[in-house]
Design an enzyme around this catalytic site. Structure first.
Site, PDB file in Angstrom:
ATOM      1  N   ASP A  99      21.628   3.558 -14.650  1.00 40.08           N
ATOM      2  CA  ASP A  99      20.396   3.648 -13.896  1.00 40.08           C
ATOM      3  C   ASP A  99      20.658   2.780 -12.687  1.00 40.08           C
ATOM      4  OD1 ASP A  99      17.937   4.879 -13.505  1.00 40.08           O
ATOM      5  OD2 ASP A  99      16.845   3.114 -14.152  1.00 40.08           O
ATOM      6  N   LYS A 112      34.943   2.905  -1.703  1.00 41.68           N
ATOM      7  CA  LYS A 112      33.590   2.851  -2.255  1.00 41.68           C
ATOM      8  C   LYS A 112      33.646   2.624  -3.762  1.00 41.68           C
ATOM      9  CE  LYS A 112      29.311   5.396  -2.963  1.00 41.68           C
ATOM     10  NZ  LYS A 112      28.597   6.662  -2.864  1.00 41.68           N
TER      11      LYS A 112
END
Length: 197
Positions: free
Chosen positions: A70, A176
């Site tokens: 999440d 990233k």
């Protein structure tokens, strides 16, 4: 260890990121849609509770280990919002474009653009795992009005990294994966997995 796990998400961006990171360990990540697992509700007000609920749901319906994350963007001037509501910030159906437009709109006239991406990962080895593995990561930046870059997903084109001088959407995918909130959380999770092996 295991050779495959189900990702408790159908988000193509997350699947690509997690797939690349887990491939280095010889683990295949499959999205829950491969098993006809319906999306799990996210009724909680914390990232951790939502991730745990999603991981148990996917594992229960597939019989496989499950990984859930999440994550979201938290903006200081908005009291941490959108937070757990990042994916649905502008309502249903989910839309990156509408979410970004609303975020930029809410920050009009605001000098404080400090923000952070937050990610919590929960890995359950089975649905009733009494000791789920939990790891998190935080990535600091600031929200810019103008979108920049073609990579990434979600809020990436508006999330500027002062240390790099670019938006997340302008970063090379490998970089990233290494430095992001998910990359940090996954590195911490992998360390925990290796300690248990």
């Amino acid at each position: 260890m295991f050779d495959q796990l189900v990702l408790a998400s159908n988000n193509a961006g997350k699947l690509k990121e997690f797939g690349a990171l887990f491939a280095e360990l010889g683990v295949t990540v499959r999205p829950q849609r491969d098993f006809d697992v319906p999306e799990c509700p996210e009724p909680h007000h914390t990232f951790l509770e939502n991730a745990l609920e999603k991981a148990r749901h996917a594992s229960r319906l597939t019989g496989l280990p499950a990984l859930a994350d999440d994550s979201g963007i938290c903006v200081e001037a908005l009291g941490g919002a959108p937070g757990v509501f990042s994916a649905r910030f502008a309502g249903e159906p989910k839309s990156d474009a509408r979410n970004n437009a609303l975020l930029v709109e809410k920050l009009q006239g605001e000098a404080n653009r400090r923000a952070w991406y937050y990610c919590v990962l929960v890995l359950v080895r089975h649905a009733d795992d009494p000791q789920p593995l939990v790891a998190d990561g935080i990535w600091l930046g600031e929200v810019r009005d103008e979108a920049a870059g073609e990579g990434g997903f979600g809020y990436d084109p508006h999330f500027h990294l002062p240390g790099y001088g670019v938006s997340v959407a302008e970063l090379d995918a490998a970089e990233k994966n290494r430095v992001s909130h998910r990359g940090q959380a996954l590195a911490a999770l992998m360390a925990k997995l290796k300690a248990l092996a």
